[in-house]
Write a protein that holds these residues in place. Structure first.
Motif, PDB file in Angstrom:
ATOM      1  N   GLN A  95       0.786  -1.157  -0.069  1.00  0.00           N
ATOM      2  CA  GLN A  95       0.170   0.211   0.055  1.00  0.00           C
ATOM      3  C   GLN A  95       0.917   1.305  -0.059  1.00  0.00           C
ATOM      4  OE1 GLN A  95      -3.516  -0.022  -0.173  1.00  0.00           O
ATOM      5  NE2 GLN A  95      -3.353  -2.215  -0.370  1.00  0.00           N
TER       6      GLN A  95
ATOM      7  N   GLU B 272       1.801   3.318  -6.588  1.00  0.00           N
ATOM      8  CA  GLU B 272       0.946   3.166  -7.750  1.00  0.00           C
ATOM      9  C   GLU B 272       1.647   1.968  -8.678  1.00  0.00           C
ATOM     10  OE1 GLU B 272      -1.841   4.738  -8.733  1.00  0.00           O
ATOM     11  OE2 GLU B 272      -1.502   5.840  -6.602  1.00  0.00           O
TER      12      GLU B 272
ATOM     13  N   GLU C 142       6.432   4.831  -8.362  1.00  0.00           N
ATOM     14  CA  GLU C 142       5.665   6.029  -8.114  1.00  0.00           C
ATOM     15  C   GLU C 142       4.883   6.091  -6.811  1.00  0.00           C
ATOM     16  OE1 GLU C 142       4.657   7.588 -12.503  1.00  0.00           O
ATOM     17  OE2 GLU C 142       3.131   7.221 -11.173  1.00  0.00           O
TER      18      GLU C 142
ATOM     19  N   SER D 117       1.765   6.993  -4.334  1.00  0.00           N
ATOM     20  CA  SER D 117       0.697   7.334  -4.364  1.00  0.00           C
ATOM     21  C   SER D 117       0.330   9.223  -3.844  1.00  0.00           C
ATOM     22  CB  SER D 117      -0.336   6.668  -3.585  1.00  0.00           C
ATOM     23  OG  SER D 117      -0.008   6.771  -2.224  1.00  0.00           O
ATOM     24  N   LYS D 118      -0.581   9.850  -4.357  1.00  0.00           N
ATOM     25  CA  LYS D 118      -0.741  11.172  -3.880  1.00  0.00           C
ATOM     26  C   LYS D 118      -0.614  11.207  -2.239  1.00  0.00           C
ATOM     27  CE  LYS D 118      -3.458  12.417  -8.134  1.00  0.00           C
ATOM     28  NZ  LYS D 118      -4.468  13.318  -8.577  1.00  0.00           N
ATOM     29  N   GLU D 119      -1.016  10.534  -1.736  1.00  0.00           N
ATOM     30  CA  GLU D 119      -1.429  10.510  -0.084  1.00  0.00           C
ATOM     31  C   GLU D 119       0.287  10.258   0.482  1.00  0.00           C
ATOM     32  OE1 GLU D 119      -5.171   9.535  -1.911  1.00  0.00           O
ATOM     33  OE2 GLU D 119      -3.377   8.510  -1.979  1.00  0.00           O
ATOM     34  N   THR D 120       0.836   9.351   0.015  1.00  0.00           N
ATOM     35  CA  THR D 120       2.158   8.973   0.285  1.00  0.00           C
ATOM     36  C   THR D 120       3.127  10.129  -0.054  1.00  0.00           C
ATOM     37  OG1 THR D 120       1.856   6.765  -0.084  1.00  0.00           O
ATOM     38  CG2 THR D 120       4.239   7.430   0.498  1.00  0.00           C
TER      39      THR D 120
ATOM     40  N   PRO E 166       4.124  11.317  -7.976  1.00  0.00           N
ATOM     41  CA  PRO E 166       3.108  10.593  -8.919  1.00  0.00           C
ATOM     42  C   PRO E 166       3.518  10.929 -10.404  1.00  0.00           C
ATOM     43  CG  PRO E 166       2.073  11.135  -6.886  1.00  0.00           C
ATOM     44  CD  PRO E 166       3.471  11.830  -6.987  1.00  0.00           C
TER      45      PRO E 166
END
Length: 434
Positions: A350, A353, A374, A376-379, A413
């Motif tokens: 988790q 991407e 890449e 994720s935006k949250e990470t 990302p």
């Protein structure tokens, strides 16, 4: 120096007669003892007695890695488990691993062909062989070990890793023959210099290097660093392990031990046999193996056959240096890796991407893998310590999957290239073409 002149220097007429006799025996054994082969023969209407000439081998169906995985673990064995004295395995790169079983006679054959290899490198009973191929389920370490015992040399079962200790052993024991991957040999030379030990002052006179593709330039560099003779060795688990072929001192191709292995080169697309000198896919048939006979195994290795007389005196055909593979497999430090393995691991974690690139380099003569992934935006917007923990987690997971340490670089990302066609997942920056 030749280990077994009776066979290694036999006439073409005698060799062909011996090959045909052994091929008939192998086909009969495979048909009677291996249900999978019997099924494949029956499907094409072929019987063992139909093999009357060496040319008839072309009527035998090919064997592939997929066939071996289909009958995992022991479905290709032609001997009962009570007769199998040793098991080896290839890495499970795309699912089930390939399991190879050896009878006592198979081990003796392995020792014989490896004795030939080591003798080609100049080894005698008076030499000290430092074996830096890995011991365990892989075949590399044990093949060299058995061959060294056969010729009566002292073998140092150093296995892989612990490089500084390896250098100390070479210096203190007076090692004369080195066996390992070529990239590891160069790395050891650098480490030796860091330790204040000049590699050329060691007593090494020759090395048997293989398990990965390497160039003529790398050979010259190894020879310069260590002041030794660097020779190429070839083999694979499905056939016997290392010891299928080896370079003689002339360094003009690897002699295939044709009394034990029948060699062909085919067009990888059509399966048709190719003439000598034409580059294609290497196909091998075992002629003496009891525990797991292999009929027309497609190695996926790209090479060509050389049959001109060699000045070393050996009459066996040679194969040129392996130039690549027919699939997308990556071979790093002697370990076979598929991008799918890394992709699968990335998708299990988790915070990232499913967009990645695998970059392979050889910055200090030892293969290194960088995996760019890449976030994720949250990470990407998370705290630095959380990002670092994620990076370490990915590195650990990938290493557990492929067995090799990698460097993971987390990128923002949508920063990796996209493609409407086939994605470019692997960038191999090593120079593999001379």
């Amino acid at each position: 120096m030749i280990w077994n002149k009776e066979f290694e220097c036999m006439s073409e007429k005698k060799l062909k007669a011996l090959q045909l006799e052994r091929l008939k025996q192998t086909v009969q054994r495979a048909y009677e003892k291996v249900p999978y082969y019997r099924k494949k023969f029956d499907e094409v209407g072929l019987k063992p007695e139909d093999i009357k000439t060496l040319d008839d081998i072309k009527n035998i169906p090919f064997t592939s890695k997929a066939d071996l995985r289909e009958v995992y673990p022991f479905g290709m064995f032609a001997s009962s488990l009570s007769e199998i004295v040793e098991i080896h395995m290839s890495s499970g790169t795309t699912g089930k691993p390939v399991v190879a079983g050896y009878t006592r006679n198979d081990i003796d054959i392995w020792a014989e062909v490896m004795a030939r290899c080591l003798t080609m490198a100049g080894a005698t009973k008076d030499d000290i062989v430092q074996n830096c191929y890995g011991y365990g389920l892989f075949t590399g370490g044990f093949g060299v070990h058995y061959g060294a015992h056969k010729i009566g040399a002292m073998v140092v079962p150093a296995s892989a890793g612990n490089t500084r200790r390896q250098i100390e052993i070479m210096r203190d024991f007076g090692t004369t023959i080195l066996t390992c991957t070529p990239s590891y040999a160069l790395y050891m030379a650098e480490v030796a210099q860091e330790m204040g030990i000049e590699p050329t002052t060691l007593k090494l006179k020759a090395g048997c290097f293989g398990a990965e593709m390497w160039t003529e330039q790398m050979r010259k560099e190894i020879e310069k660093r260590f002041n030794l003779n660097a020779l190429n060795i070839y083999g694979l688990t499905e056939i016997i392990g290392p010891g299928v072929a080896h370079e003689c001192i002339e360094k003009k191709g690897l002699h295939v031990f044709e009394d034990h292995f029948y060699v062909e080169v085919i067009d990888p697309d059509t399966g048709d046999s190719l003439p000598d000198g034409k580059r294609g896919e290497l196909v091998l048939t075992t002629l003496t193996r009891e525990g797991m006979p292999m009929l027309r195994f497609r190695t996926k290795d790209i090479t060509s056959l050389i049959r001109e007389k060699c000045s070393c005196g050996r009459t066996f055909a040679r194969i040129e240096r392996i130039r690549g593979r027919t699939d997308d497999m990556i071979k790093v430090r002697g370990v076979m890796i598929f991008p799918y393995q890394i992709e699968r691991t990335i998708l299990e974690v988790q915070g990232v991407e499913p967009h990645y690139q695998i970059i392979i380099t050889r910055p200090q003569h030892l293969d290194e893998i960088e995996v760019m992934v890449e976030m994720s935006k949250e990470t990407f917007s998370d705290e630095v310590k959380h990002v670092e923990n994620l990076r370490k987690k990915l590195e650990k997971r990938i290493e557990e999957t492929i067995g090799i340490r990698v460097k993971v670089t987390l990128v923002e990302p949508k920063s990796l290239p996209r493609s409407e066609g086939k994605a470019k997942r692997v960038i191999d920056k090593r120079s593999l073409i001379d």
